[in-house]
Motif scaffolding. Structure first.
Motif, PDB file in Angstrom:
ATOM      1  N   UNK A  24      33.520 -82.599  -3.080  1.00 49.95           N
ATOM      2  CA  UNK A  24      32.913 -81.568  -2.236  1.00 49.95           C
ATOM      3  C   UNK A  24      33.047 -80.193  -2.894  1.00 49.95           C
ATOM      4  N   UNK A  25      34.255 -79.911  -3.366  1.00 53.51           N
ATOM      5  CA  UNK A  25      34.524 -78.601  -3.954  1.00 53.51           C
ATOM      6  C   UNK A  25      33.690 -78.377  -5.205  1.00 53.51           C
TER       7      UNK A  25
ATOM      8  N   UNK B 240      32.826 -87.594   4.425  1.00 57.68           N
ATOM      9  CA  UNK B 240      32.481 -86.346   5.103  1.00 57.68           C
ATOM     10  C   UNK B 240      33.690 -85.414   5.125  1.00 57.68           C
ATOM     11  N   UNK B 241      33.423 -84.117   4.977  1.00 53.51           N
ATOM     12  CA  UNK B 241      34.505 -83.146   5.118  1.00 53.51           C
ATOM     13  C   UNK B 241      34.762 -82.852   6.592  1.00 53.51           C
ATOM     14  N   UNK B 242      35.641 -81.905   6.856  1.00 55.05           N
ATOM     15  CA  UNK B 242      36.012 -81.601   8.234  1.00 55.05           C
ATOM     16  C   UNK B 242      34.849 -81.042   9.049  1.00 55.05           C
ATOM     17  N   UNK B 243      33.823 -80.545   8.390  1.00 53.12           N
ATOM     18  CA  UNK B 243      32.637 -80.032   9.071  1.00 53.12           C
ATOM     19  C   UNK B 243      31.561 -81.099   9.253  1.00 53.12           C
TER      20      UNK B 243
ATOM     21  N   UNK C  50      29.286 -84.549   0.048  1.00 53.05           N
ATOM     22  CA  UNK C  50      29.102 -83.673  -1.113  1.00 53.05           C
ATOM     23  C   UNK C  50      27.646 -83.310  -1.377  1.00 53.05           C
ATOM     24  N   UNK C  51      26.706 -84.227  -1.129  1.00 46.98           N
ATOM     25  CA  UNK C  51      25.295 -83.894  -1.347  1.00 46.98           C
ATOM     26  C   UNK C  51      24.835 -82.857  -0.334  1.00 46.98           C
ATOM     27  N   UNK C  52      25.235 -83.002   0.932  1.00 44.12           N
ATOM     28  CA  UNK C  52      24.939 -81.969   1.929  1.00 44.12           C
ATOM     29  C   UNK C  52      25.450 -80.603   1.451  1.00 44.12           C
TER      30      UNK C  52
END
Length: 220
Positions: A54-55, A79-82, A86-88
């Motif tokens: 993600x980063x 999915x991250x916390x939001x 990563x593509x999003x």
């Protein structure tokens, strides 16, 4: 889980590993792995977390992203916390090359559902001005055009609601030219699909005084 566990803390990924991803420092990544061979595995055990992928995606660090993708392919769908993959995240930060490279490795990433059931294809429909990426995603994964959000919205609904009328033209034009099986059937189905409020894309176009957007795209 405690703060002594390598690059994992009670809050998720250690800042130093985030920094390595932010800077695209592949040597630092392997230094972490040498000191803790299971560091990526433990990140993967966290249900919702900002992974190094993600980063790297948000920072546009293509080589680092590809390295992580090779080492830990499962990160690409996490999915991250939001609630975003990563593509999003790459698309949201205008890191289109990273998004494309990830999708070229795994075309199913176009269909990963995040917050509110939005896929990366839906994300493009919200953002607009990414026609080339939109077409590349559709070419990589044609069936992604079938996906709907948690509100029953197709990518056409999303584009119209976001006032991205050029996206509608691109989508319908692509469907007319598409080679994949049942493309014409899907064009008809998408134009008649009702979201949870009972609106088809034509209803939304009329409400926005944009009837020609749909009619011209279909009949030209």
């Amino acid at each position: 889980m405690d703060e002594s566990m390598g690059a994992i803390t009670i809050l998720g990924v250690d800042q130093s590993l985030r920094d390595a991803a932010q800077q695209g420092n592949i040597d630092a990544l392997y230094a972490f792995i040498r000191s803790d061979a299971k560091v990526l595995d433990r990140i993967d055990e966290i249900p919702f977390v900002e992974t190094p992928l993600h980063t790297a995606a948000s920072a546009g660090q293509i080589q680092f992203a590809m390295e992580i993708m090779t080492l830990k392919p499962s990160f690409a769908k996490k999915l991250n916390e939001d609630g975003f993959s990563p593509v999003h995240v790459a698309l949201q930060n205008n890191r289109t090359e990273v998004a494309l490279r990830l999708v070229y490795v795994d075309e199913d990433l176009v269909r990963v559902k995040g917050k509110e059931g939005l896929t990366p294809l839906h994300c493009i429909a919200q953002i607009g001005n990414l026609d080339d990426v939109l077409v590349e995603f559709l070419k990589a994964c044609p069936k992604s055009i079938e996906d709907v959000t948690n509100r029953g919205e197709t990518v056409l609904h999303i584009a119209l609601k976001s006032n991205m009328f050029d996206v509608v033209r691109v989508l319908l034009g692509w469907l007319r030219r598409a080679w994949f099986r049942n493309a014409s059937r899907w064009e008809t189905k998408l134009l008649n699909w009702k979201d949870d409020e009972g609106n088809t894309v034509l209803h939304i176009a009329v409400s926005k005084n944009q009837t020609k957007v749909v009619l011209l795209a279909v009949y030209n």
